[in-house]
Design a protein around this motif. Sequence first.
Motif, mmCIF file in Angstrom:
data_model
loop_
_atom_site.group_PDB
_atom_site.id
_atom_site.type_symbol
_atom_site.label_atom_id
_atom_site.label_comp_id
_atom_site.label_asym_id
_atom_site.label_seq_id
_atom_site.Cartn_x
_atom_site.Cartn_y
_atom_site.Cartn_z
ATOM 1 N N ASP A 135 13.738 1.808 -7.965
ATOM 2 C CA ASP A 135 12.731 2.865 -7.955
ATOM 3 C C ASP A 135 11.555 2.423 -7.077
ATOM 4 O O ASP A 135 11.059 3.178 -6.229
ATOM 5 N N LEU A 136 11.110 1.199 -7.273
ATOM 6 C CA LEU A 136 10.026 0.651 -6.458
ATOM 7 C C LEU A 136 10.449 0.562 -4.994
ATOM 8 O O LEU A 136 9.647 0.807 -4.089
ATOM 9 N N ALA A 137 11.717 0.235 -4.759
ATOM 10 C CA ALA A 137 12.219 0.168 -3.381
ATOM 11 C C ALA A 137 12.132 1.530 -2.710
ATOM 12 O O ALA A 137 11.739 1.633 -1.538
ATOM 13 N N LEU A 138 12.489 2.588 -3.429
ATOM 14 C CA LEU A 138 12.375 3.940 -2.872
ATOM 15 C C LEU A 138 10.931 4.285 -2.535
ATOM 16 O O LEU A 138 10.643 4.924 -1.522
ATOM 17 N N ALA A 139 10.018 3.868 -3.411
ATOM 18 C CA ALA A 139 8.598 4.100 -3.147
ATOM 19 C C ALA A 139 8.159 3.330 -1.901
ATOM 20 O O ALA A 139 7.422 3.851 -1.055
ATOM 21 N N GLY A 140 8.631 2.098 -1.784
ATOM 22 C CA GLY A 140 8.269 1.278 -0.633
ATOM 23 C C GLY A 140 8.811 1.818 0.671
ATOM 24 O O GLY A 140 8.114 1.815 1.699
ATOM 25 N N VAL A 141 10.032 2.311 0.649
ATOM 26 C CA VAL A 141 10.656 2.855 1.861
ATOM 27 C C VAL A 141 9.855 4.031 2.406
ATOM 28 O O VAL A 141 9.565 4.116 3.604
ATOM 29 N N VAL A 142 9.479 4.950 1.523
ATOM 30 C CA VAL A 142 8.769 6.135 1.995
ATOM 31 C C VAL A 142 7.304 5.825 2.303
ATOM 32 O O VAL A 142 6.647 6.551 3.053
ATOM 33 N N ALA A 143 6.798 4.726 1.757
ATOM 34 C CA ALA A 143 5.417 4.337 2.056
ATOM 35 C C ALA A 143 5.253 3.906 3.509
ATOM 36 O O ALA A 143 4.171 4.065 4.092
ATOM 37 N N VAL A 144 6.316 3.380 4.117
ATOM 38 C CA VAL A 144 6.232 2.850 5.481
ATOM 39 C C VAL A 144 5.768 3.906 6.489
ATOM 40 O O VAL A 144 4.779 3.701 7.199
ATOM 41 N N PRO A 145 6.432 5.065 6.592
ATOM 42 C CA PRO A 145 5.939 6.063 7.556
ATOM 43 C C PRO A 145 4.575 6.625 7.188
ATOM 44 O O PRO A 145 3.792 6.988 8.069
ATOM 45 N N LEU A 146 4.281 6.693 5.888
ATOM 46 C CA LEU A 146 2.972 7.197 5.478
ATOM 47 C C LEU A 146 1.865 6.237 5.895
ATOM 48 O O LEU A 146 0.798 6.663 6.350
#
Length: 201
Positions: A135-146
């Motif tokens: 779950d944290l990994a999914l948050a981290g992945v989408v945080a990159v472009p943001l």
Amino acid sequence: MMATTHALWGMALALPVLATAPEYAPAAFLAGLVGGFAPDADMYTGHRKTLHFPVYASIAVIPAAVLAVLVPTMGTIALAVGLAAAALHAVSDVLGGGIELRPWQGTSERAVYSHYHGRWLRPRRVVRYDGAPEDLALAGVVAVPLLAIGNEVVTAVVIALLAVSSVYVVLRKSLAGVAARLAGLLPAPVREHVPARYLET
């Protein structure tokens, strides 16, 4: 999934707006954030049923998106992004665990309620439970472009959401026990209004 993960993915839905109509991007990011969080306002009143509409919300996105393209205003774009974020939240909850207090035990076959089908959709457990490392990994992945867009406000919000997510992941399993103990200490008249999952032992 964590509410923070949903919020981050909701914000990501504003990235196309930033690329095509940057003047509306602030409203779109806010709408994505709110839309990503909004369904979980039913946490204590019919969680994943009262405000989760995986089918109807997804259908509602279509006319909202068409309207935003044909009549691009701050309001129409915010509506489209907000609805899309809420729909994505409801749909993606199917990929997680059930609604029980300790979803890592896999005892619930209720992931999210589909009002269209008139039944609960079963959890796929791709993300085993809210607060799982993936779950944290999914948050981290989408945080990159943001984070890559360099906007100070968006960056601050993303970092805050990631920080909250990280703490929650570390404490997730112990919080279930704390919640159950606190619920057990409530007076009987109050305990009647507490969702059943918090009364699990």
